[in-house]
Each structure stands twice: as C-alpha cells, then as structure tokens.
Scaffold this active site. Structure first.
Site, PDB file in Angstrom:
ATOM      1  N   HIS A  52       0.849  -1.189   0.000  1.00 47.40           N
ATOM      2  CA  HIS A  52       0.000   0.000   0.000  1.00 47.40           C
ATOM      3  C   HIS A  52       0.890   1.246   0.000  1.00 47.40           C
ATOM      4  O   HIS A  52       2.118   1.146   0.176  1.00 47.40           O
ATOM      5  CB  HIS A  52      -0.941   0.003   1.211  1.00 47.40           C
TER       6      HIS A  52
HETATM    7  P1  TYD Z   1      -1.513  -2.600   7.605  1.00 48.35           P
HETATM    8  O1  TYD Z   1      -0.947  -1.241   7.771  1.00 48.35           O
HETATM    9  O2  TYD Z   1      -2.240  -2.907   6.321  1.00 48.35           O
HETATM   10  O3  TYD Z   1      -0.400  -3.698   7.831  1.00 48.35           O
HETATM   11  P2  TYD Z   1       0.910  -4.044   6.976  1.00 48.35           P
HETATM   12  O4  TYD Z   1       1.204  -2.913   6.062  1.00 48.35           O
HETATM   13  O5  TYD Z   1       1.959  -4.258   7.990  1.00 48.35           O
HETATM   14  O6  TYD Z   1       0.674  -5.303   6.240  1.00 48.35           O
HETATM   15  O7  TYD Z   1      -2.464  -2.884   8.845  1.00 48.35           O
HETATM   16  C1  TYD Z   1      -3.020  -4.167   9.080  1.00 48.35           C
HETATM   17  C2  TYD Z   1      -4.273  -3.993   9.930  1.00 48.35           C
HETATM   18  O8  TYD Z   1      -3.915  -3.433  11.194  1.00 48.35           O
HETATM   19  C3  TYD Z   1      -5.304  -3.058   9.308  1.00 48.35           C
HETATM   20  O9  TYD Z   1      -6.588  -3.603   9.548  1.00 48.35           O
HETATM   21  C4  TYD Z   1      -5.164  -1.785  10.084  1.00 48.35           C
HETATM   22  C5  TYD Z   1      -4.648  -2.231  11.431  1.00 48.35           C
HETATM   23  N1  TYD Z   1      -3.734  -1.230  12.067  1.00 48.35           N
HETATM   24  C6  TYD Z   1      -4.159  -0.514  13.162  1.00 48.35           C
HETATM   25  O10 TYD Z   1      -5.299  -0.687  13.657  1.00 48.35           O
HETATM   26  N2  TYD Z   1      -3.308   0.392  13.735  1.00 48.35           N
HETATM   27  C7  TYD Z   1      -2.063   0.621  13.234  1.00 48.35           C
HETATM   28  O11 TYD Z   1      -1.309   1.469  13.786  1.00 48.35           O
HETATM   29  C8  TYD Z   1      -1.635  -0.114  12.073  1.00 48.35           C
HETATM   30  C9  TYD Z   1      -0.285   0.097  11.478  1.00 48.35           C
HETATM   31  C10 TYD Z   1      -2.508  -1.031  11.531  1.00 48.35           C
END
Ligand code: TYD
Length: 135
Positions: A52
């Site tokens: 993303h």
């Molecule tokens: P995401 O940022 O997509 O994870 P990655 O990039 O590491 O694969 O986040 C995964 C899930 O966690 C998404 O549902 C949002 C949640 N999340 C939070 O609730 N708080 C946070 O600070 C972060 C980074 C993610």
C-alpha cells in the site's frame, strides 16, 4: 514525494564495553513529530506486508531485530533496501508504495509514524496509487 527523498538514516549510536545504545529524537534524526509507534514481528518467511501507499503519512522503519527487505516505488522508480542493523532507519515519505518481505525468523520491523492510524490515509490498490499521484 519521490524515491530520492527516501533514504537510510544513520541513528545516533553510543558504544562502550557494556554494549550499544541507539537513539532518535524528533527534529534531529526524525524529520517529523512521532505520533505513533508500531511493530511487525513473527512474520512468516514467505509472508509479505505493506502493499500500500500513504497519502500523508511519513515513517521511519528500523530492523530492531533480525532483518527484512523493503521495496519502495514512487510510480516511476523502484529501490530495494535491505534492513539488517538496528542502528539505521529507512525514512519513507508520503505517496510511496511499499512492500516489506523476506523477514528473518527473528525479524522485527519497528515503525515510527507521523500520524495516528486512519484507514483514510491508505491507498491499497496499485492502480489507485498511480491515479492518485497523477491527479
Ligand atoms: P496494515 O498497515 O495494512 O499492515 P501491513 O502494512 O503491515 O501489512 O495494517 C493491518 C491492519 O492493522 C489493518 O486492519 C489496520 C490495522 N492497524 C491498526 O489498527 N493500527 C495501526 O497502527 C496499524 C499500522 C494497523
């Protein structure tokens, strides 16, 4: 923001016979006020994270333990950073697509973030990312 704004930062490091201590301070190494800290750990070897971009968020990623790779893309160019030392941090500006992968078993990715979590800041489809940066 372009890929050339994303770079590896050397963290302040103190070494003596007791070991090493690294630190970061806002407006010293960190070019933003830290609003949030989170970390990725126990990531299976074949798994990848990220996939993303963020509209406004700036981040610094640190391999606080073990190692992993980060691929950054600004819509035109791509760079791969191998993070494997806790005394360096990868600064990632806004509007950069990222993939985080190749975690070692003990890999922990510590992230310092400039904003609180909000899903509105995410762009989760690469096509939407290209449209966003072109508009
Ligand atoms: P995401 O940022 O997509 O994870 P990655 O990039 O590491 O694969 O986040 C995964 C899930 O966690 C998404 O549902 C949002 C949640 N999340 C939070 O609730 N708080 C946070 O600070 C972060 C980074 C993610």
């Amino acid at each position: 923001m372009s890929l050339s704004d994303c770079k590896l930062l050397s963290l302040n490091e103190l070494t003596d016979e007791r070991g090493k201590l690294a630190y970061l301070e806002t407006n010293d190494v960190v070019p933003f006020d830290i609003a949030r800290i989170y970390y990725l750990y126990d990531v299976p070897k074949k798994s990848s994270r990220g996939a993303h971009a963020h509209k406004k968020l700036e981040q610094i990623m640190i391999a606080i333990s073990g190692s992993f790779d980060v691929k950054l893309n600004d819509g035109e160019n791509e760079s791969i950073f191998h993070l494997r030392r806790p005394n360096e941090g990868l600064y990632i500006g806004r509007e950069i697509w990222r993939d985080i992968y190749n975690f070692s078993e003990d890999g922990v990715c510590l992230v310092l973030a400039s904003l609180h979590y909000t899903e509105d800041d995410y762009i989760r489809k690469y096509d939407d990312f290209i449209k966003y940066i072109e508009s």
